[in-house]
Design a protein around this motif. Sequence first.
Motif, mmCIF file in Angstrom:
data_model
loop_
_atom_site.group_PDB
_atom_site.id
_atom_site.type_symbol
_atom_site.label_atom_id
_atom_site.label_comp_id
_atom_site.label_asym_id
_atom_site.label_seq_id
_atom_site.Cartn_x
_atom_site.Cartn_y
_atom_site.Cartn_z
ATOM 1 N N TYR A 135 -4.789 17.128 1.497
ATOM 2 C CA TYR A 135 -4.244 16.078 0.644
ATOM 3 C C TYR A 135 -5.367 15.365 -0.110
ATOM 4 O O TYR A 135 -6.379 14.986 0.481
ATOM 5 C CB TYR A 135 -3.520 15.023 1.490
ATOM 6 C CG TYR A 135 -2.191 15.428 2.077
ATOM 7 C CD1 TYR A 135 -1.903 16.742 2.439
ATOM 8 C CD2 TYR A 135 -1.217 14.475 2.311
ATOM 9 C CE1 TYR A 135 -0.684 17.089 2.996
ATOM 10 C CE2 TYR A 135 0.013 14.805 2.870
ATOM 11 C CZ TYR A 135 0.273 16.121 3.216
ATOM 12 O OH TYR A 135 1.479 16.461 3.767
ATOM 13 N N SER A 136 -5.168 15.144 -1.396
ATOM 14 C CA SER A 136 -6.049 14.268 -2.155
ATOM 15 C C SER A 136 -5.636 12.818 -1.891
ATOM 16 O O SER A 136 -4.635 12.549 -1.222
ATOM 17 C CB SER A 136 -5.945 14.560 -3.654
ATOM 18 O OG SER A 136 -4.688 14.089 -4.155
ATOM 19 N N SER A 137 -6.409 11.896 -2.430
ATOM 20 C CA SER A 137 -5.968 10.504 -2.409
ATOM 21 C C SER A 137 -4.800 10.343 -3.376
ATOM 22 O O SER A 137 -4.594 11.185 -4.260
ATOM 23 C CB SER A 137 -7.108 9.560 -2.786
ATOM 24 O OG SER A 137 -7.600 9.892 -4.070
ATOM 25 N N SER A 151 0.860 -1.170 0.000
ATOM 26 C CA SER A 151 0.000 0.000 0.000
ATOM 27 C C SER A 151 0.908 1.234 0.000
ATOM 28 O O SER A 151 1.937 1.255 0.676
ATOM 29 C CB SER A 151 -0.887 0.000 1.247
ATOM 30 O OG SER A 151 -1.603 1.210 1.369
ATOM 31 N N PHE A 168 -0.847 13.040 -7.197
ATOM 32 C CA PHE A 168 -1.621 13.560 -6.080
ATOM 33 C C PHE A 168 -1.762 15.071 -6.224
ATOM 34 O O PHE A 168 -1.034 15.724 -6.981
ATOM 35 C CB PHE A 168 -0.977 13.207 -4.737
ATOM 36 C CG PHE A 168 0.434 13.695 -4.563
ATOM 37 C CD1 PHE A 168 0.699 14.966 -4.065
ATOM 38 C CD2 PHE A 168 1.510 12.882 -4.891
ATOM 39 C CE1 PHE A 168 1.998 15.417 -3.899
ATOM 40 C CE2 PHE A 168 2.824 13.319 -4.728
ATOM 41 C CZ PHE A 168 3.064 14.598 -4.231
ATOM 42 N N SER A 204 1.450 5.624 0.153
ATOM 43 C CA SER A 204 0.930 6.903 0.624
ATOM 44 C C SER A 204 1.963 7.973 0.294
ATOM 45 O O SER A 204 3.036 7.673 -0.232
ATOM 46 C CB SER A 204 0.657 6.857 2.135
ATOM 47 O OG SER A 204 1.852 6.558 2.852
#
Length: 213
Positions: free
Chosen positions: A138-140, A104, A154, A106
């Motif tokens: 913050y966007s995804s 995952s 992003f 980020s």
Amino acid sequence: MAPAGLAVPESLDDVRFALEELARRPDLQEPVVRGYVVVKVYAPDGELAYEFEDEMHSITAAGLALLLWPLLPYCGNASCSSVSPIYSNTFGLTTPSGFNMYLSFSYQVGSGSQPFSPGLTSLAAPISNGTGAGQLSYSSLGIAVGAGGITFSFTVTNSGPTDVTLSEFGIFANFVGNVTTGPFLAIYETLSSPVTLAPGSYASISVVVEYLG
């Protein structure tokens, strides 16, 4: 499988040594991986104010190990009773056969700068996600994977009352599943031109990693 003539690396120092050896080989003079960053800054009304592109230089030790993931086996032996040393030494992974795990990703942006080192684990001055003074919304994180590489994208918006300067960012990787560990800083970049976002303005950043093969 490791490239011909190179031993399977067991540590981050081995990874760096292997890459230096590959760089000296006459049959591999073209780069295997290329990365670049595209930054677009927008005014509050949505009009593009300006944009620029930077070459990406700062894949960390964790990022290098992740690049090796498709090439080097996770298992350390034929029965998969152990983990390949590069992954256990870098990420602390010890789960043998039967593991159920995925990556995952980020991101985080910041207002500082620091000399690059493959061992970096954090930004110099992170900007928190929010709408208050000194924060950015913050966007995804968008991730597009193709045969030629991967793109992370992003957007951060200044929803607060004061200007905010963005000068660095990082892409982080997490292992999630029956073993959860991380985050590990995989990519760290300092922008060649820091971006000052006035209230209501926003910046879209794309990080492109291409496999040139």
